[in-house]
Scaffold this motif. Structure first.
Motif, mmCIF file in Angstrom:
data_model
loop_
_atom_site.group_PDB
_atom_site.id
_atom_site.type_symbol
_atom_site.label_atom_id
_atom_site.label_comp_id
_atom_site.label_asym_id
_atom_site.label_seq_id
_atom_site.Cartn_x
_atom_site.Cartn_y
_atom_site.Cartn_z
ATOM 1 N N LEU A 43 0.823 -1.205 0.000
ATOM 2 C CA LEU A 43 0.000 0.000 0.000
ATOM 3 C C LEU A 43 0.859 1.257 0.000
ATOM 4 O O LEU A 43 1.866 1.337 0.711
ATOM 5 C CB LEU A 43 -0.927 0.011 1.213
ATOM 6 N N GLU A 44 0.443 2.209 -0.796
ATOM 7 C CA GLU A 44 1.125 3.493 -0.844
ATOM 8 C C GLU A 44 1.072 4.143 0.535
ATOM 9 O O GLU A 44 0.016 4.198 1.165
ATOM 10 C CB GLU A 44 0.445 4.405 -1.872
ATOM 11 N N PRO A 45 2.205 4.654 1.050
ATOM 12 C CA PRO A 45 2.179 5.303 2.364
ATOM 13 C C PRO A 45 1.317 6.554 2.331
ATOM 14 O O PRO A 45 1.274 7.277 1.333
ATOM 15 C CB PRO A 45 3.648 5.644 2.624
ATOM 16 N N ILE A 46 0.598 6.762 3.434
ATOM 17 C CA ILE A 46 -0.266 7.935 3.544
ATOM 18 C C ILE A 46 0.471 9.007 4.329
ATOM 19 O O ILE A 46 0.851 8.796 5.484
ATOM 20 C CB ILE A 46 -1.583 7.577 4.242
ATOM 21 N N ALA A 47 0.677 10.139 3.715
ATOM 22 C CA ALA A 47 1.394 11.230 4.371
ATOM 23 C C ALA A 47 0.486 11.926 5.373
ATOM 24 O O ALA A 47 -0.687 12.184 5.078
ATOM 25 C CB ALA A 47 1.886 12.230 3.326
ATOM 26 N N TYR A 100 11.425 9.405 -1.284
ATOM 27 C CA TYR A 100 10.912 8.695 -0.099
ATOM 28 C C TYR A 100 9.746 7.796 -0.486
ATOM 29 O O TYR A 100 9.672 6.647 -0.048
ATOM 30 C CB TYR A 100 10.480 9.702 0.964
ATOM 31 N N LEU A 101 8.815 8.316 -1.296
ATOM 32 C CA LEU A 101 7.655 7.527 -1.707
ATOM 33 C C LEU A 101 8.081 6.306 -2.508
ATOM 34 O O LEU A 101 7.556 5.206 -2.307
ATOM 35 C CB LEU A 101 6.707 8.399 -2.528
ATOM 36 N N VAL A 102 9.036 6.497 -3.418
ATOM 37 C CA VAL A 102 9.508 5.380 -4.242
ATOM 38 C C VAL A 102 10.111 4.295 -3.359
ATOM 39 O O VAL A 102 9.831 3.098 -3.517
ATOM 40 C CB VAL A 102 10.536 5.872 -5.284
ATOM 41 N N GLU A 103 10.949 4.709 -2.389
ATOM 42 C CA GLU A 103 11.578 3.743 -1.490
ATOM 43 C C GLU A 103 10.544 3.032 -0.620
ATOM 44 O O GLU A 103 10.616 1.810 -0.422
ATOM 45 C CB GLU A 103 12.605 4.448 -0.599
ATOM 46 N N ALA A 104 9.565 3.797 -0.125
ATOM 47 C CA ALA A 104 8.532 3.215 0.738
ATOM 48 C C ALA A 104 7.693 2.200 -0.022
ATOM 49 O O ALA A 104 7.370 1.120 0.507
ATOM 50 C CB ALA A 104 7.651 4.315 1.309
ATOM 51 N N ILE A 105 7.344 2.522 -1.262
ATOM 52 C CA ILE A 105 6.541 1.599 -2.059
ATOM 53 C C ILE A 105 7.348 0.340 -2.400
ATOM 54 O O ILE A 105 6.830 -0.784 -2.349
ATOM 55 C CB ILE A 105 6.036 2.285 -3.341
ATOM 56 N N THR A 106 8.639 0.526 -2.718
ATOM 57 C CA THR A 106 9.492 -0.637 -3.012
ATOM 58 C C THR A 106 9.591 -1.554 -1.799
ATOM 59 O O THR A 106 9.495 -2.782 -1.917
ATOM 60 C CB THR A 106 10.897 -0.167 -3.426
#
Length: 276
Positions: free
Chosen positions: A41-45, A57-63
């Motif tokens: 799941l995509e992180p929710i900011a 950050y989003l790319v790393e979190a999704i990976t």
């Protein structure tokens, strides 16, 4: 209807995978196929952030989320092999507002098995996913309590009855489970609604025509919430499964859970079969 196809959401952060393991054990007895879906799941900011979250950050979190989903899917596949169950493990990356994609994967199954939202082992968006599956999939949803570590059995079934069409759909959905039940109790809470005729007589007669022997119980409404009254009786009676309708209100095209449904999802202590 015979249960031949089970869909389950695989836990990512709970190594015990209570719900998925329960689904596999159930499938081994029913000779059913199980599809397990592990979600990234995509992180929710947080809304209070003054500036956008950096893209890297989003790319790393999704990976990282996708890698965790792959690991969970592999663990599910290994568990399925132990049970000798025909199973398929899938992964999916879900971005904001992507729950319809989960529904599409679940709607062509006979039963959905999913774990209760557990604050101690929080699964991203678990409460929202349960709500979406309950109201939009058109498939019965069996929610497994977070602390549950036993096989799912319908030996002693308790049906929470209020005479509504939603409760009736839950009874229809439960018929495959009721075939092996040794005890079926129809339970109503006094004062929760007005009845025409003898409370519970209609559903008792319906189940009797399916060759089920049932008992009908009306519980006194104390100061406690309806959900507390039902759960206390389930514990005292030794029920192994609860059957009930899932209620909600359509507000701005989004479902808002009814009070009893919300409380049961939060406080349940035994596997609970719900339909809407």
């Amino acid at each position: 209807m015979t249960v031949r196809d089970i869909f389950t959401i695989i836990d990512i952060y709970n190594d015990k995978m209570n719900a998925s393991t329960a689904a596999l054990e159930l499938a081994s007895r029913r000779k059913a196929h199980v599809t397990g879906l592990a979600l990234a799941l995509e992180p929710i900011a947080p809304g209070f952030l003054a500036s956008p979250v950096p893209a890297e950050y989003l790319v790393e979190a999704i990976t990282n989320a996708e890698n965790s989903a792959k690991d969970a899917a592999a663990a599910f596949t290994a568990e399925a092999a132990k049970f000798g169950v025909d199973a398929e493990a899938r992964t999916a990356t879900v971005y904001s507002g992507g729950t319809p994609a989960i529904v599409r994967q679940a709607q062509l199954s006979d039963l959905i098995v999913v774990g209760q939202d557990d604050p101690e082992h929080g699964e991203p968006m678990r409460a929202a996913i349960i709500e979406t599956l309950l109201f939009e999939s058109g498939v019965p949803v069996l929610i497994v309590p977070s602390a549950w570590n036993k096989p799912i059995t319908s030996e002693k079934v308790m049906i929470a009855w209020d005479g509504s069409s939603t409760a009736a759909r839950a009874v229809h959905a439960a018929l495959p489970a009721l075939r092996v039940a040794t005890s079926i109790e129809i339970v109503m809470v006094a004062g929760s609604k007005k009845w025409s005729g003898e409370p519970g007589a209609d559903v008792a007669a319906y189940l009797a025509r399916h060759d089920h022997k049932v008992t009908v119980t009306t519980l006194p409404r104390s100061a406690s919430e309806v959900s507390t009254v039902l759960l206390n009786h389930a514990s005292e009676s030794g029920a192994t499964m609860l059957v009930m309708g899932g209620y909600g209100h359509n507000r701005f095209r989004q479902f808002v859970l009814g009070g009893v449904t919300r409380d049961m999802l939060e406080k349940m202590t035994i596997p609970t079969l719900m339909t809407h």
